[in-house]
Design a protein around this motif. Structure first.
Motif, PDB file in Angstrom:
ATOM      1  N   GLY A  76     -54.295 -37.093  58.664  1.00 49.14           N
ATOM      2  CA  GLY A  76     -55.486 -37.425  57.891  1.00 49.14           C
ATOM      3  C   GLY A  76     -55.223 -37.857  56.467  1.00 49.14           C
ATOM      4  N   VAL A  77     -53.968 -38.125  56.115  1.00 49.64           N
ATOM      5  CA  VAL A  77     -53.637 -38.623  54.779  1.00 49.64           C
ATOM      6  C   VAL A  77     -53.546 -40.149  54.860  1.00 49.64           C
ATOM      7  CG1 VAL A  77     -51.945 -38.597  52.905  1.00 49.64           C
ATOM      8  CG2 VAL A  77     -52.358 -36.520  54.247  1.00 49.64           C
ATOM      9  N   PRO A  78     -54.305 -40.881  54.042  1.00 48.85           N
ATOM     10  CA  PRO A  78     -54.271 -42.351  54.127  1.00 48.85           C
ATOM     11  C   PRO A  78     -52.953 -42.911  53.604  1.00 48.85           C
ATOM     12  CG  PRO A  78     -55.657 -41.665  52.287  1.00 48.85           C
ATOM     13  CD  PRO A  78     -55.258 -40.409  53.021  1.00 48.85           C
ATOM     14  N   THR A  79     -52.121 -43.385  54.505  1.00 46.17           N
ATOM     15  CA  THR A  79     -50.811 -43.920  54.141  1.00 46.17           C
ATOM     16  C   THR A  79     -50.635 -45.302  54.746  1.00 46.17           C
ATOM     17  OG1 THR A  79     -49.686 -42.994  56.082  1.00 46.17           O
ATOM     18  CG2 THR A  79     -49.828 -41.594  54.121  1.00 46.17           C
ATOM     19  N   ALA A  80     -49.671 -46.051  54.219  1.00 45.07           N
ATOM     20  CA  ALA A  80     -49.424 -47.424  54.661  1.00 45.07           C
ATOM     21  C   ALA A  80     -48.360 -47.459  55.752  1.00 45.07           C
ATOM     22  CB  ALA A  80     -48.985 -48.280  53.472  1.00 45.07           C
ATOM     23  N   ARG A  81     -48.611 -48.233  56.789  1.00 44.93           N
ATOM     24  CA  ARG A  81     -47.606 -48.435  57.832  1.00 44.93           C
ATOM     25  C   ARG A  81     -46.462 -49.282  57.293  1.00 44.93           C
ATOM     26  NH1 ARG A  81     -52.309 -49.690  60.343  1.00 44.93           N
ATOM     27  NH2 ARG A  81     -51.782 -51.912  60.189  1.00 44.93           N
ATOM     28  N   HIS A  82     -45.222 -48.922  57.665  1.00 45.57           N
ATOM     29  CA  HIS A  82     -44.067 -49.745  57.329  1.00 45.57           C
ATOM     30  C   HIS A  82     -43.986 -50.892  58.334  1.00 45.57           C
ATOM     31  CE1 HIS A  82     -41.699 -46.545  54.827  1.00 45.57           C
ATOM     32  NE2 HIS A  82     -42.942 -46.701  54.431  1.00 45.57           N
ATOM     33  N   GLU A  83     -43.922 -52.123  57.826  1.00 45.93           N
ATOM     34  CA  GLU A  83     -43.959 -53.305  58.693  1.00 45.93           C
ATOM     35  C   GLU A  83     -42.603 -53.988  58.819  1.00 45.93           C
ATOM     36  OE1 GLU A  83     -48.533 -54.671  57.851  1.00 45.93           O
ATOM     37  OE2 GLU A  83     -47.043 -55.082  56.293  1.00 45.93           O
ATOM     38  N   LEU A  84     -41.737 -53.786  57.837  1.00 49.39           N
ATOM     39  CA  LEU A  84     -40.405 -54.388  57.873  1.00 49.39           C
ATOM     40  C   LEU A  84     -39.516 -53.610  56.926  1.00 49.39           C
ATOM     41  CD1 LEU A  84     -39.519 -58.172  57.757  1.00 49.39           C
ATOM     42  CD2 LEU A  84     -38.427 -56.607  56.149  1.00 49.39           C
ATOM     43  N   ALA A  85     -38.266 -53.403  57.319  1.00 52.17           N
ATOM     44  CA  ALA A  85     -37.279 -52.761  56.438  1.00 52.17           C
ATOM     45  C   ALA A  85     -35.970 -53.524  56.569  1.00 52.17           C
ATOM     46  CB  ALA A  85     -37.084 -51.296  56.803  1.00 52.17           C
ATOM     47  N   ALA A  86     -35.265 -53.652  55.463  1.00 55.57           N
ATOM     48  CA  ALA A  86     -33.997 -54.381  55.474  1.00 55.57           C
ATOM     49  C   ALA A  86     -33.100 -53.866  54.356  1.00 55.57           C
ATOM     50  CB  ALA A  86     -34.237 -55.879  55.305  1.00 55.57           C
ATOM     51  N   HIS A  87     -31.794 -54.073  54.514  1.00 50.64           N
ATOM     52  CA  HIS A  87     -30.839 -53.807  53.444  1.00 50.64           C
ATOM     53  C   HIS A  87     -30.494 -55.131  52.779  1.00 50.64           C
ATOM     54  CE1 HIS A  87     -30.246 -49.868  55.438  1.00 50.64           C
ATOM     55  NE2 HIS A  87     -29.951 -49.491  54.215  1.00 50.64           N
ATOM     56  N   VAL A  88     -30.766 -55.206  51.497  1.00 52.94           N
ATOM     57  CA  VAL A  88     -30.553 -56.434  50.738  1.00 52.94           C
ATOM     58  C   VAL A  88     -29.625 -56.138  49.576  1.00 52.94           C
ATOM     59  CG1 VAL A  88     -31.636 -58.218  49.332  1.00 52.94           C
ATOM     60  CG2 VAL A  88     -32.795 -57.387  51.383  1.00 52.94           C
ATOM     61  N   ASP A  89     -28.422 -56.703  49.625  1.00 53.64           N
ATOM     62  CA  ASP A  89     -27.459 -56.544  48.531  1.00 53.64           C
ATOM     63  C   ASP A  89     -27.260 -55.077  48.165  1.00 53.64           C
ATOM     64  OD1 ASP A  89     -27.439 -59.311  48.569  1.00 53.64           O
ATOM     65  OD2 ASP A  89     -28.801 -59.510  46.868  1.00 53.64           O
ATOM     66  N   GLY A  90     -27.150 -54.234  49.183  1.00 56.67           N
ATOM     67  CA  GLY A  90     -26.894 -52.818  48.956  1.00 56.67           C
ATOM     68  C   GLY A  90     -28.127 -51.992  48.661  1.00 56.67           C
ATOM     69  N   ARG A  91     -29.301 -52.595  48.675  1.00 60.11           N
ATOM     70  CA  ARG A  91     -30.545 -51.870  48.416  1.00 60.11           C
ATOM     71  C   ARG A  91     -31.423 -51.921  49.665  1.00 60.11           C
ATOM     72  NH1 ARG A  91     -32.919 -54.488  42.957  1.00 60.11           N
ATOM     73  NH2 ARG A  91     -34.110 -52.549  42.844  1.00 60.11           N
ATOM     74  N   ARG A  92     -32.066 -50.801  49.976  1.00 60.89           N
ATOM     75  CA  ARG A  92     -33.006 -50.768  51.091  1.00 60.89           C
ATOM     76  C   ARG A  92     -34.381 -51.168  50.572  1.00 60.89           C
ATOM     77  NH1 ARG A  92     -33.919 -48.809  56.141  1.00 60.89           N
ATOM     78  NH2 ARG A  92     -35.933 -47.820  56.561  1.00 60.89           N
TER      79      ARG A  92
END
Length: 283
Positions: A76-92
C-alpha cells in the motif's frame, strides 16, 4: 584545531543524463528522449520519454532495489515500477515509472502523519526473506561514498568532536537489525503529493534495505529538526517506544551522513546548521 579546514574532498558526480541515455541506447537498443532535469536530489535525476510516449524518470542506483520497491507497493505504499536497469560506465542507472504529484512546497502535520502511516506499512515486510548480513550504519568506518569519517576528523574541532561521539555510539554496535523494509532516506523531499496534499508517491529507494523502520523515522526527525521543527511532535511520540541506545545509533548515522555530505558538497553555513541539529539530538 580551532579553524575549519578547507580541503578538496571527493564529491559525488552529478547525473549526466544526456550521456547516460546515449549509452543506454548503445547497450540496450532502447532510445529514450531527454525531457529535462527532475527537481530535488543531491546527485540528480532526469525526466525521459519512451518511444511510445510514456514518461519516466532516470536516476542512478547503487542497489538492486526493484523487488523491495515492489513489496512496498504491494503493502500500500505508492512506489514507482522499475522499467529498465543498466550498468553505464561503472554506474548502475534505473529508468522508473513517473508517478503523479510533486514534492510538497511546505510540509505540514497532515503530510507527517501520512508519512507515519506509510512507515507502519513497512513493518515486517521482509520477515519471510532469509536474513542477510545486518545493515551497516558506518559508525566505525566509511560508507560507500557517504558517511566518510576523515572529513569530520579534519574539518574543525567541532566536527572532530561530533565524530568522536559517533565512534563512542558505534562502539556499542554499528548495525541495524529487523524484519522491516527500510527506505533509508525518508524525508519530505522524497515524497510526492497532489493538489490536496495527499501522498501520491514515495521515491528514491536506492538505499532500501532490511532493518528497523524506526530508522526512517529518525531520518525524518533529523531533517524536520533542521528545517521544520514545529512538525516534530508526532514523530517524537512514535519514537518514544525505542531505546535510547537504538535512537542514538540511528541519530549518529544521520549526524555523520549529513555533516560529512555538507563538508564535501556545501558551504560552511550548511555545515554549521547540520552540526547544530546533530549535537542537539542525541538522547
Amino acid at each position: 584545531m580551532t579553524e575549519a579546514v578547507h580541503r578538496a574532498w571527493p564529491r559525488s558526480a552529478r547525473l549526466d543524463a544526456a550521456h547516460i541515455l546515449e549509452r543506454i541506447a548503445e547497450i540496450t537498443g532502447v532510445r529514450l528522449e531527454l525531457e529535462g532535469p527532475a527537481p530535488g536530489g543531491e546527485v540528480g535525476a532526469a525526466y525521459v520519454r519512451w518511444p511510445d510516449g510514456r514518461r519516466s524518470v532516470l536516476t542512478e542506483g547503487r542497489s538492486r532495489s526493484g523487488p523491495l520497491v515492489d513489496r512496498a507497493r504491494q503493502a500500500g505504499v505508492p512506489t514507482a515500477r522499475h522499467e529498465l536497469a543498466a550498468h553505464v560506465d561503472g554506474r548502475r542507472v534505473i529508468v522508473q515509472q513517473r508517478l503523479p504529484g510533486a514534492p510538497p512546497q511546505r510540509p505540514d502535520t497532515h503530510l507527517v502523519r501520512q508519512m507515519l502511516t506509510l512507515n507502519d506499512r513497512l513493518a515486517g515486510l521482509l520477515a519471510d526473506v532469509p536474513a542477510p548480513k545486518p545493515a551497516e550504519l558506518y559508525l566505525t568506518g566509511d560508507g560507500p561514498g557517504f558517511c566518510l569519517h576523515q572529513p569530520l576528523a579534519e574539518h574543525s574541532a567541532r566536527t572532530a568532536a561530533l565524530l568522536a561521539r559517533v565512534h563512542e555510539v558505534g562502539a556499542a554496535g554499528s548495525v541495524m537489525v529487523g524484519d522491516d523494509l527500510v527506505h533509508m532516506d525518508y524525508h519530505p523531499g522524497n515524497v510526492l503529493v497532489d493538489a490536496q496534499g495527499r501522498v501520491t508517491g514515495l521515491i528514491d529507494w536506492d538505499g532500501a534495505t532490511r532493518g528497523d523502520r524506526h530508522f526512517d523515522l529518525v531520518t525524518l526527525r533529523f531533517v524536520l529538526a533542521g528545517v521544520y521543527p514545529d512538525l516534530l511532535a508526532p514523530v517524537d511520540q512514535r519514537l518514544a517506544v525505542i531505546s535510547d541506545r537504538r535512537f542514538d545509533a540511528y541519530w549518529a548515522h544521520m549526524s555523520l551522513r549529513m555533516v560529512d555530505w555538507s563538508i564535501r558538497h556545501h558551504d560552511e553555513a550548511t555545515v554549521e546548521h547540520w552540526l547544530d541539529v546533530a549535537e542537539a539530538g542525541f538522547r
